[in-house]
Design a protein around this motif. Structure first.
Motif, PDB file in Angstrom:
ATOM      1  N   GLY A 116     -11.060 -10.451   0.239  1.00 52.79           N
ATOM      2  CA  GLY A 116     -11.014  -9.030   0.556  1.00 52.79           C
ATOM      3  C   GLY A 116     -10.286  -8.673   1.831  1.00 52.79           C
ATOM      4  O   GLY A 116     -10.387  -7.547   2.290  1.00 52.79           O
ATOM      5  N   GLU A 117      -9.569  -9.600   2.415  1.00 50.29           N
ATOM      6  CA  GLU A 117      -8.869  -9.274   3.651  1.00 50.29           C
ATOM      7  C   GLU A 117      -7.570  -8.539   3.351  1.00 50.29           C
ATOM      8  O   GLU A 117      -7.082  -8.523   2.233  1.00 50.29           O
ATOM      9  N   ALA A 118      -6.997  -7.972   4.371  1.00 52.38           N
ATOM     10  CA  ALA A 118      -5.785  -7.173   4.260  1.00 52.38           C
ATOM     11  C   ALA A 118      -4.603  -8.022   3.801  1.00 52.38           C
ATOM     12  O   ALA A 118      -4.561  -9.220   4.031  1.00 52.38           O
ATOM     13  N   LYS A 119      -3.648  -7.356   3.189  1.00 52.08           N
ATOM     14  CA  LYS A 119      -2.453  -8.039   2.684  1.00 52.08           C
ATOM     15  C   LYS A 119      -1.302  -8.040   3.686  1.00 52.08           C
ATOM     16  O   LYS A 119      -0.408  -8.862   3.592  1.00 52.08           O
ATOM     17  N   THR A 120      -1.315  -7.096   4.641  1.00 54.97           N
ATOM     18  CA  THR A 120      -0.262  -7.026   5.650  1.00 54.97           C
ATOM     19  C   THR A 120      -0.901  -6.979   7.033  1.00 54.97           C
ATOM     20  O   THR A 120      -2.075  -6.619   7.183  1.00 54.97           O
ATOM     21  N   LEU A 121      -0.110  -7.311   8.057  1.00 60.07           N
ATOM     22  CA  LEU A 121      -0.604  -7.270   9.430  1.00 60.07           C
ATOM     23  C   LEU A 121      -1.022  -5.854   9.819  1.00 60.07           C
ATOM     24  O   LEU A 121      -2.077  -5.662  10.435  1.00 60.07           O
ATOM     25  N   ASP A 122      -0.225  -4.859   9.444  1.00 57.01           N
ATOM     26  CA  ASP A 122      -0.576  -3.471   9.770  1.00 57.01           C
ATOM     27  C   ASP A 122      -1.906  -3.070   9.142  1.00 57.01           C
ATOM     28  O   ASP A 122      -2.746  -2.431   9.789  1.00 57.01           O
ATOM     29  N   GLU A 123      -2.106  -3.443   7.888  1.00 57.20           N
ATOM     30  CA  GLU A 123      -3.363  -3.138   7.200  1.00 57.20           C
ATOM     31  C   GLU A 123      -4.529  -3.871   7.870  1.00 57.20           C
ATOM     32  O   GLU A 123      -5.622  -3.317   8.025  1.00 57.20           O
ATOM     33  N   PHE A 124      -4.297  -5.101   8.277  1.00 52.57           N
ATOM     34  CA  PHE A 124      -5.306  -5.918   8.959  1.00 52.57           C
ATOM     35  C   PHE A 124      -5.775  -5.214  10.241  1.00 52.57           C
ATOM     36  O   PHE A 124      -6.975  -5.045  10.471  1.00 52.57           O
ATOM     37  N   ILE A 125      -4.834  -4.774  11.049  1.00 57.59           N
ATOM     38  CA  ILE A 125      -5.157  -4.091  12.304  1.00 57.59           C
ATOM     39  C   ILE A 125      -5.818  -2.739  12.036  1.00 57.59           C
ATOM     40  O   ILE A 125      -6.810  -2.381  12.688  1.00 57.59           O
ATOM     41  N   GLU A 126      -5.299  -2.014  11.065  1.00 60.84           N
ATOM     42  CA  GLU A 126      -5.858  -0.707  10.715  1.00 60.84           C
ATOM     43  C   GLU A 126      -7.312  -0.834  10.253  1.00 60.84           C
ATOM     44  O   GLU A 126      -8.180  -0.065  10.674  1.00 60.84           O
TER      45      GLU A 126
END
Length: 179
Positions: free
Chosen positions: A125-135
């Protein structure tokens, strides 16, 4: 007798659980993840243990009981010394500071390093992109969620930057243990 707790906090992919296991092995004490009771509740009730569901459940328990509830739950069940990793609520740290001898260690790493670790470990369930991860991280640590990891970090007794190898992390932890 007051119980002794080493609390280890940090964002996803920072290495807090590896740090907790390492210190637990060095000191021959048990290590607990603050999310373990949440995961057990999910298993008992048939709720899927996604990040979103765990955050919502933790927020609901904080509202229903008090914001230190999960820390209290673990402290009551642990022996005289132990490690608790993954606290993200101010009330959890406040409870442990008032009810135990707490040494709090913050583990951090650059978002790019943490994102690569999370991808490598294939965290569900983790983010697919770095931006999404930080967001997502910023959203998870904002109202209405009870999580306040960024504020909790400011309360740490020790701050460890884990941008390098596991051996470098262990060396920093050894310095803290020696104190």
């Amino acid at each position: 007798m007051t119980k002794e707790v080493i609390g280890i906090i940090g964002p996803i992919g920072s290495g807090k659980d590896i740090a907790g296991d390492y210190i637990a092995d060095k000191l021959n004490v048990p290590s607990y993840q603050i999310s373990s009771p949440l995961k057990q509740i999910c298993a008992d009730t048939g709720i899927e243990a996604t990040r979103e569901n765990l955050i919502a459940l933790g927020t609901n328990l904080a509202k229903e009981y008090h914001d230190g509830y999960l820390a209290e739950y673990i402290l009551e069940r642990m022996p005289d010394r132990g490690i608790i990793t993954g606290m993200r609520q101010l009330g959890q740290i406040k409870f442990l500071k008032s009810s135990a001898k707490l040494t709090l260690i913050s583990i951090s790493a650059e978002p790019t390093v943490r994102f690569e670790r999370v991808k490598k470990n294939d965290k569900l369930g983790e983010a697919k992109t770095l931006d999404e991860f930080i967001e997502r991280e910023n959203a998870e640590n904002s109202p209405p969620n009870a999580q306040r990891l960024f504020e909790c970090t400011k309360l740490a007794d020790y701050h460890v930057v884990n941008d390098g190898s596991v051996e470098e992390l262990y060396a920093q932890l050894d310095e803290i243990i020696a104190e």
